[in-house]
Scaffold this motif. Structure first.
Motif, short mmCIF file in Angstrom:
data_model
loop_
_atom_site.label_atom_id
_atom_site.label_comp_id
_atom_site.label_asym_id
_atom_site.label_seq_id
_atom_site.Cartn_x
_atom_site.Cartn_y
_atom_site.Cartn_z
N GLU A 194 -61.07 -71.06 -24.30
CA GLU A 194 -59.72 -71.62 -24.29
C GLU A 194 -59.73 -72.82 -23.37
O GLU A 194 -60.22 -72.74 -22.23
CB GLU A 194 -58.72 -70.59 -23.77
N TRP A 195 -59.22 -73.94 -23.85
CA TRP A 195 -58.98 -75.11 -22.99
C TRP A 195 -57.47 -75.24 -22.81
O TRP A 195 -56.72 -75.19 -23.80
CB TRP A 195 -59.51 -76.39 -23.64
N SER A 196 -57.02 -75.40 -21.59
CA SER A 196 -55.59 -75.55 -21.35
C SER A 196 -55.35 -76.42 -20.13
O SER A 196 -56.23 -76.56 -19.28
CB SER A 196 -54.91 -74.18 -21.16
N VAL A 197 -54.15 -77.01 -20.08
CA VAL A 197 -53.74 -77.79 -18.91
C VAL A 197 -52.93 -76.87 -18.01
O VAL A 197 -52.04 -76.15 -18.47
CB VAL A 197 -52.90 -79.02 -19.31
N LYS A 198 -53.22 -76.92 -16.71
CA LYS A 198 -52.52 -76.08 -15.76
C LYS A 198 -52.28 -76.86 -14.46
O LYS A 198 -52.96 -77.85 -14.18
CB LYS A 198 -53.34 -74.83 -15.44
N GLN A 199 -51.33 -76.36 -13.66
CA GLN A 199 -51.10 -76.92 -12.32
C GLN A 199 -51.56 -75.89 -11.29
O GLN A 199 -51.26 -74.70 -11.40
CB GLN A 199 -49.63 -77.26 -12.10
N LEU A 200 -52.28 -76.37 -10.29
CA LEU A 200 -52.95 -75.48 -9.35
C LEU A 200 -52.00 -75.03 -8.24
O LEU A 200 -51.28 -75.84 -7.64
CB LEU A 200 -54.16 -76.19 -8.74
N GLU A 201 -52.03 -73.73 -7.97
CA GLU A 201 -51.41 -73.15 -6.78
C GLU A 201 -52.52 -72.49 -5.97
O GLU A 201 -53.36 -71.77 -6.52
CB GLU A 201 -50.34 -72.12 -7.14
N VAL A 202 -52.54 -72.74 -4.66
CA VAL A 202 -53.63 -72.28 -3.80
C VAL A 202 -53.10 -71.21 -2.84
O VAL A 202 -52.11 -71.44 -2.13
CB VAL A 202 -54.25 -73.44 -3.02
N TYR A 203 -53.78 -70.06 -2.81
CA TYR A 203 -53.46 -68.97 -1.89
C TYR A 203 -54.71 -68.63 -1.09
O TYR A 203 -55.82 -69.06 -1.42
CB TYR A 203 -52.95 -67.76 -2.66
N GLU A 204 -54.54 -67.82 -0.05
CA GLU A 204 -55.68 -67.50 0.81
C GLU A 204 -56.77 -66.77 0.05
O GLU A 204 -57.96 -67.03 0.25
CB GLU A 204 -55.21 -66.64 1.99
N ASP A 205 -56.37 -65.87 -0.85
CA ASP A 205 -57.36 -65.02 -1.52
C ASP A 205 -57.59 -65.37 -2.97
O ASP A 205 -58.37 -64.71 -3.66
CB ASP A 205 -56.94 -63.55 -1.43
N ARG A 206 -56.90 -66.42 -3.48
CA ARG A 206 -57.04 -66.71 -4.91
C ARG A 206 -56.53 -68.11 -5.24
O ARG A 206 -55.81 -68.73 -4.45
CB ARG A 206 -56.23 -65.69 -5.73
N TYR A 207 -56.94 -68.57 -6.41
CA TYR A 207 -56.37 -69.77 -7.02
C TYR A 207 -55.60 -69.33 -8.26
O TYR A 207 -56.04 -68.44 -8.99
CB TYR A 207 -57.47 -70.75 -7.45
N GLU A 208 -54.45 -69.95 -8.49
CA GLU A 208 -53.70 -69.68 -9.70
C GLU A 208 -53.50 -70.98 -10.47
O GLU A 208 -52.96 -71.95 -9.91
CB GLU A 208 -52.34 -69.04 -9.38
N PHE A 209 -53.97 -71.01 -11.70
CA PHE A 209 -53.79 -72.14 -12.60
C PHE A 209 -52.56 -71.83 -13.45
O PHE A 209 -52.62 -70.97 -14.34
CB PHE A 209 -55.04 -72.37 -13.43
N LYS A 231 -48.68 -67.31 -19.03
CA LYS A 231 -48.97 -66.73 -17.74
C LYS A 231 -50.06 -67.51 -17.02
O LYS A 231 -50.89 -68.18 -17.66
CB LYS A 231 -49.42 -65.27 -17.90
N PRO A 232 -50.11 -67.43 -15.70
CA PRO A 232 -51.15 -68.15 -14.97
C PRO A 232 -52.53 -67.53 -15.16
O PRO A 232 -52.66 -66.34 -15.50
CB PRO A 232 -50.70 -68.04 -13.51
N ILE A 233 -53.55 -68.34 -14.95
CA ILE A 233 -54.93 -67.86 -14.87
C ILE A 233 -55.22 -67.64 -13.39
O ILE A 233 -55.16 -68.59 -12.60
CB ILE A 233 -55.91 -68.88 -15.47
N VAL A 234 -55.53 -66.42 -13.01
CA VAL A 234 -55.75 -66.08 -11.61
C VAL A 234 -57.25 -65.93 -11.36
O VAL A 234 -57.94 -65.17 -12.05
CB VAL A 234 -55.01 -64.78 -11.24
N VAL A 235 -57.74 -66.69 -10.38
CA VAL A 235 -59.16 -66.65 -10.03
C VAL A 235 -59.28 -66.27 -8.56
O VAL A 235 -58.86 -67.04 -7.69
CB VAL A 235 -59.84 -68.01 -10.28
N PRO A 236 -59.83 -65.08 -8.25
CA PRO A 236 -59.98 -64.69 -6.84
C PRO A 236 -60.90 -65.64 -6.09
O PRO A 236 -61.89 -66.14 -6.65
CB PRO A 236 -60.59 -63.28 -6.93
N ASN A 237 -60.56 -65.91 -4.84
CA ASN A 237 -61.46 -66.65 -3.97
C ASN A 237 -62.75 -65.84 -3.83
O ASN A 237 -62.72 -64.62 -3.69
CB ASN A 237 -60.80 -66.84 -2.59
N LYS A 238 -63.90 -66.49 -3.89
CA LYS A 238 -65.18 -65.77 -3.87
C LYS A 238 -65.30 -64.86 -2.66
O LYS A 238 -65.90 -63.78 -2.73
CB LYS A 238 -66.33 -66.77 -3.89
N ALA A 239 -64.72 -65.28 -1.52
CA ALA A 239 -64.84 -64.47 -0.30
C ALA A 239 -64.08 -63.15 -0.42
O ALA A 239 -64.37 -62.20 0.28
CB ALA A 239 -64.30 -65.27 0.89
N PHE A 240 -63.11 -63.10 -1.34
CA PHE A 240 -62.28 -61.90 -1.49
C PHE A 240 -62.58 -61.15 -2.79
O PHE A 240 -61.98 -60.11 -3.04
CB PHE A 240 -60.79 -62.28 -1.47
#
Length: 263
Positions: A203-218, A228-237
């Motif tokens: 899937e290719w999609s356009v998203k706006q990034l939101e940054v949190y301590e433990d994750r990125y949300e597109f 719905k957002p695409i949620v990607v956990p921060n590697k450290a978490f």
């Protein structure tokens, strides 16, 4: 097509860009001998598709290479009269009031559709089917390759300050070329790729990034709440046991939206 004139225009662009035939051929994504072959085979004509590709390496338009079309001087190969008029305008303009764009527009490939929720079988790349639009180099990252996408659906129809609508084209910077030079920060608009089934569907999609301590949300920016957002956990978490087989990566940083609206 006049074969001799096409060869003369190719020679002219090689001189104006300072490129060798080999360099221009490689910049066009073709074999190193692509231009040499055109000059070797005097009894045959290059195809229109070949000239479309070569236009990229020669930093001009396919129309100018093929037809020498008038009015395309700003894309390369303009007449001396056009150059003289352009120079006179620059000399007569008031610097305090007029800002002239001096960069040359170059072709940007539209490589596919961006549509949230649409997982499709990953196709074989076919350069013959690519559409091109003309755009100026990015002033902040002039070295970065630019790629374009067609917007499908309504997942970004509420983006601020300017929405992205069905049929718009977005121009972005290849993220591979700027990775390490840009910080992933809140509010960036990006083209994201999700793959699953071992990479067989994507899937290719356009998203706006939101940054949190433990994750990125597109995140989508839509009036349609199904997106719905695409949620990607921060590697450290990240917990390896939660791996769902998805792979997510940023393809491009969006820099421009082109809308072909006719009223």
């Amino acid at each position: 097509m006049d074969n001799q004139q096409i060869r003369e225009r190719i020679t002219k662009r090689l001189e104006e860009t300072g490129k060798s035939a080999r360099a221009a051929s490689l910049d066009a994504g073709m074999s190193a001998d692509a231009i040499r072959d055109i000059f070797r085979k005097q009894d045959s004509s290059p195809t229109i598709e070949t000239l479309r590709k070569l236009a990229i390496g020669l930093e001009t338009t396919p129309e100018w290479l093929i037809f020498g079309s008038a009015g395309l001087g700003e894309f390369g190969g303009g007449s001396s009269a056009e150059a003289t008029r352009s120079k006179r305008v620059e000399q007569e303009a008031e610097p305090a009031e007029v800002s002239l764009i001096t960069e040359k527009m170059t072709p940007v490939p539209i490589v596919g559709d961006v549509e949230a929720g649409a997982f499709r079988e990953a196709p074989e790349f076919d350069s013959d089917d690519i559409e091109y639009v003309m755009d100026y180099p990015d002033r902040e990252y002039p070295h970065a390759r630019r790629i374009g996408f067609r917007v499908r659906g309504d997942s970004m129809n509420d983006l601020k300050p300017r929405s992205m609508l069905e049929g718009d084209k977005v121009i972005g910077l290849d993220f591979h070329d700027i990775e390490g030079q840009i910080v992933l920060r809140e509010g960036l608009v990006v083209v994201v790729e999700q793959t699953r089934d071992g990479g067989h569907t994507r899937e290719w999609s356009v998203k706006q990034l939101e940054v949190y301590e433990d994750r990125y949300e597109f995140c989508p920016r839509s009036t349609n709440k199904k997106h719905k957002p695409i949620v990607v956990p921060n590697k450290a978490f990240r917990d390896p046991s939660e791996d769902d087989g998805r792979q997510v990566r940023i393809l491009a940083l969006v820099r421009r939206v082109i809308s072909d609206v006719i009223y």
